[in-house]
Design a protein around this motif. Structure first.
Motif, mmCIF file in Angstrom:
data_model
loop_
_atom_site.group_PDB
_atom_site.id
_atom_site.type_symbol
_atom_site.label_atom_id
_atom_site.label_comp_id
_atom_site.label_asym_id
_atom_site.label_seq_id
_atom_site.Cartn_x
_atom_site.Cartn_y
_atom_site.Cartn_z
ATOM 1 N N ALA A 133 -23.220 -28.806 38.118
ATOM 2 C CA ALA A 133 -21.547 -28.823 37.324
ATOM 3 C C ALA A 133 -20.914 -28.874 38.288
ATOM 4 O O ALA A 133 -19.573 -29.757 38.306
ATOM 5 C CB ALA A 133 -21.912 -26.991 37.657
ATOM 6 N N ILE A 134 -20.968 -28.952 40.247
ATOM 7 C CA ILE A 134 -20.183 -29.410 40.815
ATOM 8 C C ILE A 134 -19.597 -30.971 40.773
ATOM 9 O O ILE A 134 -18.679 -31.826 40.456
ATOM 10 C CB ILE A 134 -19.879 -29.166 42.323
ATOM 11 C CG1 ILE A 134 -20.451 -27.883 42.621
ATOM 12 C CG2 ILE A 134 -18.929 -30.116 43.318
ATOM 13 C CD1 ILE A 134 -20.908 -27.052 43.865
ATOM 14 N N GLY B 151 -14.390 -36.302 37.044
ATOM 15 C CA GLY B 151 -14.348 -35.890 35.902
ATOM 16 C C GLY B 151 -12.714 -36.118 36.257
ATOM 17 O O GLY B 151 -12.166 -36.837 36.078
ATOM 18 N N LEU B 152 -12.414 -35.524 37.430
ATOM 19 C CA LEU B 152 -11.401 -35.281 36.991
ATOM 20 C C LEU B 152 -10.272 -36.035 38.764
ATOM 21 O O LEU B 152 -9.482 -37.036 38.296
ATOM 22 C CB LEU B 152 -10.971 -33.816 38.221
ATOM 23 C CG LEU B 152 -11.191 -32.056 37.541
ATOM 24 C CD1 LEU B 152 -11.631 -31.143 38.398
ATOM 25 C CD2 LEU B 152 -9.540 -32.121 37.362
ATOM 26 N N VAL C 129 -21.373 -38.341 32.581
ATOM 27 C CA VAL C 129 -19.699 -37.991 32.982
ATOM 28 C C VAL C 129 -19.160 -39.251 32.616
ATOM 29 O O VAL C 129 -18.429 -39.291 32.153
ATOM 30 C CB VAL C 129 -18.980 -36.786 34.540
ATOM 31 C CG1 VAL C 129 -17.349 -36.846 33.708
ATOM 32 C CG2 VAL C 129 -19.390 -35.857 33.534
ATOM 33 N N ALA D 297 -19.870 -32.781 38.707
ATOM 34 C CA ALA D 297 -19.940 -33.698 37.087
ATOM 35 C C ALA D 297 -17.689 -33.401 37.237
ATOM 36 O O ALA D 297 -17.527 -34.414 36.459
ATOM 37 C CB ALA D 297 -20.285 -33.191 35.850
ATOM 38 N N VAL D 298 -18.131 -32.224 37.233
ATOM 39 C CA VAL D 298 -16.273 -31.571 37.292
ATOM 40 C C VAL D 298 -14.880 -32.474 38.737
ATOM 41 O O VAL D 298 -14.437 -32.789 38.130
ATOM 42 C CB VAL D 298 -16.251 -30.091 38.014
ATOM 43 C CG1 VAL D 298 -14.810 -29.718 37.973
ATOM 44 C CG2 VAL D 298 -16.446 -29.189 36.762
#
Length: 451
Positions: free
Chosen positions: A437-438, A444-445, A361, A440-441
């Motif tokens: 997944a966790i 990014g946020l 990311v 990366a999200v």
């Protein structure tokens, strides 16, 4: 390089663990192939930075974790690699132990040494093989590259020779190819395929999860992006699938030859006769040295060096890796399939998945593949984040690991943590995917919020 690293004993035995879990031979082969196709994606993405900027993994991590914070992912990856270095060294020592037993005409050794769980001869053979590898630690990266160049073609030739040998001796490839999985109606594990497939797939991804992170250590030497993309795409999924197929075919023939399935190539080699025993074990020894050095020494040596560049050189990092491999007692990890798959492979994939999510990311969505290499070496630069630590990366890493901790504790210490909920056990079977997944999200946020 990839052919040299793929053709190794742990990769050969991957299919064994899956068939033991109930899969048919071809289900095991396809699972291994699928896992390597999946892990190829982060390898290509992360490897891009190495080829473009000529930087190793420990330096690339500074863009997301900070110039000081990068020590955390470097240390995580290094510790895992030390474990693998020890496992491969144990395999090498086992070959010496087997070879000496064959030459002696009877097994050597004796009673196991108390808390060690192995006998004195096994320990000495392990230490002997560990010492052999020190030569390449002392002589650096160039000696490792030369070893891989010479051994890769030899390994391919040996695979074909092995196929010919078992076909000639067994008069075919035996019954294992026709053996159905245990998940079919009426089978011992009827209806349990998916509950076995997902943790197995995660474990197979975990097998190369370490190299998925430190692949820039190798792609930094690539002449172009095209070279690194083609090299990895051709060099990883297909050879791993073919090696898994070779393991299934050869093992099926051992059922005919010896009355039982022999998944350990060292055990198989010890049952050969004449000069074939010596040749087979020497080839396996050379193979193990080349794989161990390329896959499990180069990365952690760079990582340990990155912790204190002025005090720890690449060579000193290699010494640290070799030393830690000794104290980790790798034979304990290999005592059972449960330890190997659910505790070791899945366990460390839960640690490394979040790091991969953060790196991808950061490099593609936050940086748009644009890095300032000079700033990577300045604590007061743009990658310093004030105090050298990027809190967004740390939070993302922690949240990516957190959901997998209960499942890991249950898998590693079932007697101490028997009451872990089914939800956490299920999450743990997808550990690498959940972590990626966790992290990366969240990363990014948080980085968007910081902007």
């Amino acid at each position: 390089l990839w052919v040299g690293m793929v053709m190794c004993i742990p990769a050969y035995t991957l299919s064994a663990s899956l068939v033991e879990a109930g899969m048919s031979g071809w289900q095991a082969v396809l699972t291994v192939f699928l896992a390597n196709t999946i892990v190829l994606v982060p390898m290509l993405l992360i490897g891009h930075a190495g080829a473009k900027y000529g930087i190793p993994y420990a330096v690339l991590a500074r863009t997301s974790f900070g110039t000081r914070g990068a020590r955390l992912p470097a240390l995580m990856r290094a510790i895992v690699a030390c474990g693998w270095y020890g496992i491969q060294t144990w395999f090498g020592g086992s070959m010496i132990y087997t070879l000496l037993g064959v030459m002696n005409g009877a097994p050597i050794g004796g009673e196991a040494i108390g808390w060690l769980g192995i006998n004195l001869a096994q320990l000495l053979c392990f230490l002997a093989f560990w010492a052999i590898q020190l030569y390449f630690v002392v002589h650096g990266m160039e000696s490792i590259r030369q070893l891989e160049t010479w051994t890769a073609p030899l390994k391919i030739a040996i695979c074909f020779v092995l196929l010919w040998w078992v076909h000639d001796k067994a008069g075919g490839f035996g019954p294992l190819l026709e053996q159905r999985s245990q998940f079919v109606p009426g089978g011992l594990k009827e209806g349990q395929f998916w509950s076995t497939f997902w943790p197995s797939l995660t474990a197979m991804i975990g097998f190369w999860a370490t190299l998925a992170l430190n692949i820039p250590d190798f792609t930094r030497f690539a002449r172009s992006q095209r070279d690194q993309v083609i090299g990895q795409t051709v060099g990883l999924p297909l050879p791993m699938g073919l090696l898994a197929a070779l393991a299934v075919i050869v093992t099926s023939a051992t059922v005919v030859l010896y009355g039982k399935a022999l998944w350990d190539p060292v055990d198989l080699a010890s049952r050969m006769t004449g000069i074939a025993v010596l040749v087979a074990l020497i080839v396996l020894l050379v193979d193990t040295v080349s794989v161990n050095l390329a896959a499990n020494l180069v990365g952690p040596a760079y990582d340990f060096s990155a912790l204190a560049p002025r005090r720890i050189s690449y060579r000193t990092g290699g010494y640290i890796t070799a030393g830690l491999a000794l104290v980790m007692m790798p034979w304990k990890i290999l005592e059972s399939t449960q330890n190997y798959i659910m505790t070791w492979l899945v366990g460390y994939s839960a640690l490394l998945g979040p790091i991969a999510g953060v790196l991808v990311v950061d490099y593609y969505l936050v940086r748009k593949t644009a890095l300032d290499v000079d700033q990577l070496y300045r604590h007061d630069g743009i990658y310093g984040y004030g105090n050298g630590w990027n809190k967004a990366a740390l939070v993302a890493f922690a949240l990516g690991v957190l959901p997998n901790i209960p499942g890991f504790l249950n898998a590693a210490f079932p007697a101490s943590f028997p009451d872990v909920g089914d939800a956490f056990k299920t999450i743990y079977t997808y550990a690498w995917f959940v972590g990626v997944a966790i992290a990366a999200v969240v990363y990014g946020l948080m980085m968007r919020g910081m902007e």
